[in-house]
Write a protein that holds these residues in place. Structure first.
Motif, short mmCIF file in Angstrom:
data_model
loop_
_atom_site.label_atom_id
_atom_site.label_comp_id
_atom_site.label_asym_id
_atom_site.label_seq_id
_atom_site.Cartn_x
_atom_site.Cartn_y
_atom_site.Cartn_z
N ASN A 235 7.61 6.67 13.94
CA ASN A 235 7.44 7.91 13.18
C ASN A 235 6.64 7.66 11.92
O ASN A 235 6.36 6.50 11.56
CB ASN A 235 8.80 8.55 12.84
N LYS B 141 7.37 8.04 8.76
CA LYS B 141 8.07 7.34 7.68
C LYS B 141 7.87 5.84 7.76
O LYS B 141 7.83 5.14 6.74
CB LYS B 141 9.57 7.67 7.71
N GLU B 142 7.72 5.34 8.96
CA GLU B 142 7.56 3.90 9.16
C GLU B 142 6.15 3.41 8.83
O GLU B 142 5.87 2.21 8.92
CB GLU B 142 7.92 3.53 10.60
N LYS C 240 5.04 3.59 5.80
CA LYS C 240 5.10 3.18 4.39
C LYS C 240 4.67 1.72 4.26
O LYS C 240 5.19 0.84 4.93
CB LYS C 240 6.50 3.37 3.84
N ALA D 92 6.61 13.97 5.66
CA ALA D 92 7.65 13.01 6.06
C ALA D 92 8.45 12.48 4.87
O ALA D 92 9.35 11.65 5.04
CB ALA D 92 7.02 11.85 6.81
N GLY D 93 8.09 12.96 3.68
CA GLY D 93 8.85 12.55 2.49
C GLY D 93 8.26 11.35 1.76
O GLY D 93 8.86 10.84 0.82
N LEU D 94 7.08 10.91 2.19
CA LEU D 94 6.40 9.80 1.53
C LEU D 94 5.38 10.34 0.53
O LEU D 94 5.04 11.52 0.54
CB LEU D 94 5.69 8.91 2.55
N ASP E 13 1.88 5.68 -0.91
CA ASP E 13 2.72 4.76 -0.15
C ASP E 13 1.95 4.13 1.02
O ASP E 13 2.42 3.18 1.64
CB ASP E 13 3.95 5.49 0.42
#
Length: 324
Positions: free
Chosen positions: A134, A136-137, A139, A162-164, A168
């Motif tokens: 996904n 998020k990974e 980062k 994704a919240g990053l 990042d």
């Protein structure tokens, strides 16, 4: 008597010379007028104007107005727009980000139309064996893109969704699609932001996962039609003829996709299977500019300002032909 004959001969000679000069000048003027009645169109291989070129609609429609068409090929949107600014072409087609960057550089041009949205024509890929499941990974990972491209914008939107943070990611900016593909295959980058038909090529040839598939980031992914500022001011009726011809050509393309696949495959030197995948997931069509399209382009420009892709805020509507 002899002197009178010589004088008469001299006068006749001078008259003939003047008439010849006038005739020559008239021919030169006519030739110049004919050369002025040419519309110069810029295109990139495989895009909608390339299809317009092959369809013959524009030649037919401009001939009725007494104009000829001159086609000029460009390697990418940036060089095409440069041709527009310098007057090398009158009209062309390039991505949304190209227009934003050009306006930020205070380059003269006018938005005159847009393609239909093509959100499925861009994506963010990882190799299946990368272990990345996904966004998020991603980062701390390397993501390869062409700086400021439609796929770069999509990737940044996806990262934030994704919240990053955009920072990042370690963004790797390469020069063209072939460099991106090589970096991806050799695992010099962890993920690939890409666009059709190169997106379709990677999906077809490699074992990949599209991390943005099925997601809606409120980004339509349009390309735009641009006109030279002076040409638009002096010949608005010709701009309309060009746009109407594109609409005709796009209608033909939607009804004859197998022929379009062959045409684009030959132009780009890319396997028909790959081109078919790219063409099957898009609908050709011309959209006249309206408030919604301009607002979406403005949102993208504002985002580019926020992340530092352009140095200052711009007002997209200042470069728009009209808003119907």
């Amino acid at each position: 008597m002899k002197k009178t004959k010589l004088t008469l001969l001299t006068v006749i000679t001078l008259v003939l010379l003047v008439l010849t000069a006038c005739g020559s000048k008239s021919k030169d003027t006519d030739a110049a007028a004919d050369s002025d009645k040419v519309v110069k169109i810029g295109y990139q291989k495989g895009n909608t104007i390339n299809i317009l070129k092959e369809s013959g609609y524009l030649e037919k429609n401009l001939k009725e107005k007494g104009y000829k068409v001159e086609w000029r090929e460009f390697s990418h949107g940036g060089t095409l727009l440069e041709g527009l600014f310098t007057g090398n072409i009158d009209f062309g087609h390039a991505a949304d980000g190209s227009g934003i960057t050009a306006q930020a550089g205070n380059k003269p041009f006018v938005y005159v139309g847009a393609d239909k949205p093509n959100p499925e024509g861009i994506g963010l890929l990882v190799l299946k064996d990368s272990g990345i499941k996904n966004i998020k990974e991603l980062k701390g990972k390397k993501v390869g893109v062409l700086k400021g491209g439609n796929h770069h914008y999509l990737a940044m939107l996806a990262v934030e969704d994704a919240g990053l943070k955009v920072d990042d990611i370690e963004w790797v900016y390469l020069q063209d699609a072939s460099q991106l593909r090589t970096a991806f295959e050799t695992k010099a980058i962890d993920a690939l932001g890409t666009y059709d038909p190169f997106f379709a090529g990677a999906e077809t040839d490699l074992d990949t996962v599209n991390l943005t598939e099925g997601k809606d980031y409120d980004y339509p992914n349009r390309t735009f039609y641009y006109a030279n500022e002076k040409f638009n001011q002096q010949h608005p009726e010709l701009v309309e003829v060009i746009l109407d011809s594109i609409a005709e050509s796009d209608e033909w393309a939607n009804k004859n996709k197998p022929e379009v696949v062959k045409l684009v495959s030959k132009a780009l030197g890319i396997n028909e299977k790959v081109i078919k995948r790219a063409i099957d997931r898009r609908t050709y069509g011309l959209d006249r500019l309206d408030e919604k399209i301009i607002k979406t382009q403005q949102a993208q420009a504002d985002y580019y300002t926020k992340v530092g892709l352009i140095p200052q805020k711009i007002n997209v509507s200042e470069r728009v032909k009209d808003t119907k």
